[in-house]
Design a protein around this motif. Structure first.
Motif, short mmCIF file in Angstrom:
data_model
loop_
_atom_site.label_atom_id
_atom_site.label_comp_id
_atom_site.label_asym_id
_atom_site.label_seq_id
_atom_site.Cartn_x
_atom_site.Cartn_y
_atom_site.Cartn_z
N ASP A 1 72.60 27.72 20.55
CA ASP A 1 72.80 27.80 19.09
C ASP A 1 72.22 29.09 18.57
O ASP A 1 71.20 29.58 19.07
CB ASP A 1 72.10 26.63 18.37
CG ASP A 1 72.71 25.29 18.75
OD1 ASP A 1 73.89 25.26 19.15
OD2 ASP A 1 72.00 24.26 18.62
N ALA A 2 72.88 29.58 17.52
CA ALA A 2 72.38 30.77 16.83
C ALA A 2 71.84 30.35 15.46
O ALA A 2 72.44 29.53 14.76
CB ALA A 2 73.48 31.80 16.68
N GLU A 3 70.70 30.89 15.03
CA GLU A 3 70.07 30.57 13.75
C GLU A 3 70.52 31.56 12.68
O GLU A 3 70.47 32.78 12.88
CB GLU A 3 68.55 30.63 13.88
CG GLU A 3 67.95 29.55 14.75
CD GLU A 3 68.00 28.19 14.08
OE1 GLU A 3 68.10 28.15 12.82
OE2 GLU A 3 67.96 27.18 14.78
N PHE A 4 70.93 30.99 11.51
CA PHE A 4 71.35 31.79 10.37
C PHE A 4 70.55 31.35 9.13
O PHE A 4 70.27 30.16 8.95
CB PHE A 4 72.85 31.63 10.09
CG PHE A 4 73.74 32.15 11.19
CD1 PHE A 4 74.22 33.45 11.14
CD2 PHE A 4 74.08 31.34 12.26
CE1 PHE A 4 75.05 33.92 12.15
CE2 PHE A 4 74.90 31.81 13.26
CZ PHE A 4 75.39 33.11 13.22
N ARG A 5 70.21 32.26 8.21
CA ARG A 5 69.54 31.94 6.94
C ARG A 5 70.50 32.23 5.79
O ARG A 5 70.98 33.35 5.62
CB ARG A 5 68.26 32.74 6.77
CG ARG A 5 67.68 32.66 5.37
CD ARG A 5 66.21 32.91 5.35
NE ARG A 5 65.48 31.81 5.97
CZ ARG A 5 64.17 31.64 5.87
NH1 ARG A 5 63.45 32.52 5.21
NH2 ARG A 5 63.60 30.62 6.45
N ARG B 1 77.17 23.11 4.09
CA ARG B 1 76.51 23.48 5.35
C ARG B 1 77.49 23.42 6.53
O ARG B 1 77.17 22.91 7.60
CB ARG B 1 75.31 22.58 5.62
CG ARG B 1 74.23 22.71 4.56
CD ARG B 1 72.91 22.22 5.05
NE ARG B 1 71.86 22.43 4.06
CZ ARG B 1 70.56 22.39 4.33
NH1 ARG B 1 70.16 22.18 5.58
NH2 ARG B 1 69.68 22.59 3.39
N TYR C 1 68.06 28.22 2.85
CA TYR C 1 67.94 27.23 3.94
C TYR C 1 68.40 27.89 5.23
O TYR C 1 69.15 28.88 5.22
CB TYR C 1 68.75 25.98 3.64
CG TYR C 1 70.25 26.19 3.57
CD1 TYR C 1 71.07 26.04 4.70
CD2 TYR C 1 70.85 26.56 2.37
CE1 TYR C 1 72.42 26.24 4.61
CE2 TYR C 1 72.21 26.77 2.27
CZ TYR C 1 73.00 26.59 3.41
OH TYR C 1 74.35 26.80 3.33
N ASP C 2 67.94 27.38 6.38
CA ASP C 2 68.32 27.86 7.72
C ASP C 2 69.29 26.86 8.32
O ASP C 2 69.16 25.64 8.15
CB ASP C 2 67.10 27.99 8.62
CG ASP C 2 66.16 29.08 8.13
OD1 ASP C 2 66.67 30.07 7.55
OD2 ASP C 2 64.94 28.92 8.29
N LEU C 3 70.23 27.43 9.10
CA LEU C 3 71.25 26.59 9.72
C LEU C 3 71.51 27.09 11.13
O LEU C 3 71.72 28.29 11.35
CB LEU C 3 72.54 26.63 8.88
CG LEU C 3 73.67 25.71 9.32
CD1 LEU C 3 73.23 24.26 9.20
CD2 LEU C 3 74.91 25.96 8.45
N ALA C 4 71.44 26.18 12.08
CA ALA C 4 71.73 26.52 13.49
C ALA C 4 73.19 26.22 13.77
O ALA C 4 73.65 25.09 13.55
CB ALA C 4 70.83 25.73 14.42
#
Length: 751
Positions: A432-436, A614, A641-644
């Protein structure tokens, strides 16, 4: 012994502290009223405090009564008097107790504990027994409480003040036959009028007096005296009756007559009857006992009529014709006093008929009809009278008032944005890649609409005797807009002409709406004025006259209208028009104003809710709501918020993320991509090339060792270049591995 000068009056009250309540009829004769002779008195026997100046002999004055001083010691009981005058008794002789007189008598009262006074022999009083000293406990009608000396209450409603009944006496001055007379009174049509512009109406009257021949008419007349013993006025009705057959009596001024305090009122009365007779004539006064604090509310006085009281001489040959000027007989608050007048004086002669014509003017009361009764009579024969009733109607303009409340609505505008920190991430393996993400909602001003002015218009017809027709109601503002007035059924009035019943009030709601913003006199100043104009037609022929038992509001006289409006309205006068029935009429108008200030009513979207999917539209979430500042204005809000996001090996996967405002539906999006490298694929190894070794036959034994020879197979050559195949494959493999490593390193640096 106390010695008094001539003219002094002394009352002996030995042993008496409370006067009897029922004095005998001879009480006046029993009062010890003594006048000392006018004689010289030795100064030694006269107390200094009471020694009067010598005066000429005169009738005793009650004010000169002197109470003896308790501390004075009387000298020898001997009075020196002139030889020609009677001498005083040799010894003190106390007087008998004196009964209380029938009513309060002015004078100076000795204290109850004083020693009895000694008097000289009584001397005749030339003035008669008119002066009587008051007994102990009695007081003058105005002097105060007999026991305490405190001032007496001045009215019937003062605490502790109980009154006494009035008394009535009467006389019979004449019992005579009378010349016959007849009187008729009429008002010339119309007997019902509307007040003019001067607020009064004038009526024409005619009184006809005729001599009646052979009339068997006898009269009885005299005076009635009503006496009031109280310290306040009493209002009473005074009547006169008799049991003589066929008699009719009247009292001049006997209705609501005021009997003055501690005084009397004398009224004339007269009776007519068919002939001389015997019986009783009684006068009666009636009043409100509770209001005047008296034991009862009536008193009477009578005279017995006997045969010898009748005269044979005919009276009333000459009579005076009078008119009372009119009396207001309607129960309304209006001051009016008619002016009595003498119409004429007539002397009886056979066949005489005399008419008197005259006019009387009466005022009107706004909004109603009132009656006046006018009476004419013969002064010598009060029962020979007649009356006529007239009606004055005075119209009043409609009364107008109103309220006004102004409001508007406000809707706030918003902007929404959404950002992501990177738009693409490459992974070297599955994961998974983390995005803000950042979502921002920002206020973008507001829009004002829904401007309106509402209220209620009150219209009152104050006339209790007539309706008002052709009523119109128009409402406007000074800031524009379109105003609509509604009737009681909620139907717009528009330009309809309405009829308003008598004594009615309408409550008419109205609303003014605006196409856009109002035309404010000063930008930013949200004020204005609302004005209603009511017009109506009042026919000059409308008086509320009862026509055939049905009050249809139409008569035959003029009614002027008062335009001095009350209750917030102002009249604007009128102008002549013609109503639908052809009557001459006037259109009148009245206005009412109400100032207003536009206030904020409904507020929309000052607070909003921000949602986000999301990347999963089926399961959105609320990021939060905005707030407002102390001034009520909305505030911006930022949500992070952060989203994987998952990747797929060997592929790049794109994600679109949506945020939106729930109340407005506005959206903002952000996109991101996740890429994952594929695993390296190695080529299969080349097939093995067998090495052929030639079989060398064993050498023949020799004397010397034989030499060994190795034969190597030449490498395989490319068809065109002649390069070895194995070497080419190895180079290719190395290049592939090196390129893959470089690409992977490059992607890591990019990430």
């Amino acid at each position: 012994m106390t010695v008094l000068s001539a003219g002094a009056v002394v009352v002996a009250l030995t042993g008496m502290s409370t006067p009897p309540t029922e004095p005998p009829e001879s009480a006046a004769a029993d009062v010890a009223e003594v006048v000392a002779p006018a004689a010289e008195v030795p100064e030694s026997v006269v107390p200094e405090s009471v020694a009067p100046e010598p005066t000429e002999p005169s009738a005793p004055d009650p004010a000169e009564v002197v109470a003896p001083e308790p501390e004075v010691v009387a000298p020898e009981p001997e009075v020196v008097a002139p030889a020609s005058e009677p001498t005083a008794p040799a010894a003190p002789v106390p007087a008998e107790p004196v009964a209380a007189p029938a009513g309060p008598v002015a004078g100076t009262v000795p204290p109850a504990d004083a020693e009895p006074a000694l008097t000289a022999e009584p001397a005749p009083d030339p003035a008669g027994p008119a002066s009587v000293a008051a007994p102990v406990g009695a007081a003058d009608a105005t002097s105060g409480d007999p026991a305490t000396g405190a001032a007496r209450p001045s009215g019937p409603h003062e605490p502790g003040n109980e009154g006494a009944d009035l008394t009535v006496t009467k006389t019979v001055d004449a019992l005579t036959p009378s010349y016959g007379w007849a009187l008729e009174k009429a008002v010339l049509p119309p007997d019902r009028q509307g007040a003019g512009s001067d607020h009064v109406a004038t009526f024409a009257y005619e009184v006809t007096v005729s001599a009646v021949a052979g009339a068997d008419l006898w009269t009885m007349s005299g005076d009635i005296t009503v006496t009031n013993p109280n310290t306040w006025d009493v209002v009473a009705d005074v009547t006169d009756t008799t049991d003589l057959p066929g008699a009719t009596c009247s009292v001049t001024g006997g209705t609501a007559a005021t009997v003055p305090a501690e005084g009397s009122l004398t009224l004339d009365y007269g009776c007519t009857l068919a002939g001389p007779a015997t019986g009783t004539n009684t006068a009666t006064a009636s009043w409100d006992a509770q209001a005047h604090r008296t034991p009862t509310g009536t008193a009477s006085g009578s005279v017995v009529i006997t045969e010898d009281m009748w005269s044979e001489t005919a009276a009333n040959e000459t009579v005076t014709v009078r008119d009372d000027g009119g009396v207001l007989t309607s129960a309304v608050d209006l001051h009016f006093a008619g002016v009595p007048q003498i119409l004429g004086v007539l002397t009886w002669e056979e066949g005489l008929v005399e008419s008197f014509g005259y006019e009387l003017t009466f005022p009107g009361k706004p909004g109603t009809c009132i009656e006046f009764t006018n009476t004419a009579w013969l002064e010598e024969l009060p029962t020979v009278s007649d009356s006529a009733v007239v009606t004055v109607c005075r119209g009043r303009g409609l009364q107008v008032d109103k309220t006004a409340e102004a409001t508007f609505d406000r809707t706030y505008l918003w902007e929404i944005t959404k950002d992501v920190d990177v738009d693409s991430v490459t992974l070297d393996a599955d994961g998974d890649a983390e995005f803000r993400y950042t979502v921002t909602a920002t206020p973008a001003g507001h829009v004002d609409d829904g401007w309106s002015v509402t209220g209620v218009i009150s219209v009152t017809n104050p006339n209790d005797f007539r309706p008002v027709g052709a009523v119109t109601v128009i409402d406007t503002t000074d800031v524009g807009g379109t105003c609509t007035v509604y009737d009681a059924d909620g139907v717009p009035v528009g330009d309809r002409e309405l009829e308003m019943p008598a004594a009615t009030t309408w409550e008419l709601p109205y609303e003014c709406v605006f196409d856009g913003a109002p035309d404010l006199a000063t930008p930013g100043v949200l004020t204005g004025t609302n004005t209603v104009t009511v017009t109506w037609v009042m026919s000059r022929g409308e008086t509320g006259h009862d026509d055939g038992g049905h009050d249809d509001g139409h008569g035959d006289v003029v009614v002027a209208v008062d335009d001095g409006h009350e209750g917030g309205s102002g009249g604007q006068g009128g102008h002549e028009v013609e109503d639908g029935d052809g009557h001459e009429a006037e259109r009148h108008s009245a206005t009412a104003e109400a100032d207003f200030v536009f206030t904020l009513d409904q507020v929309t979207d000052d607070v909003i809710t921000v949602w986000d999917d999301r990347t999963d539209p089926d399961h959105p979430v609320v990021l939060g709501t905005t707030g407002t500042g102390e001034d009520g204005e909305p505030l911006a809000a930022t949500f992070e918020y952060d989203l994987a996001l998952a990747g797929t090996a060997g592929r790049c996967v794109g994600y679109t993320n949506v945020a939106w405002i729930e109340e407005t539906g506005q959206e903002a999006t952000a996109s991101a991509e996740v890429c994952v490298d594929a695993a390296p694929v190695l080529p299969p190894p080349p097939p093995a090339i067998p090495t052929v070794r030639p079989v060398v036959p064993a050498p023949a034994p020799t004397a010397a060792p034989a030499a060994v020879v190795t034969v190597t197979r030449p490498a395989r050559q490319l068809p065109t270049t002649g390069t070895e195949t194995a070497g080419l494959g190895a180079v290719g493999l190395l290049l592939t591995l090196g390129g893959t490593a470089l690409y992977a390193a490059s992607r890591r640096r990019t990430a």
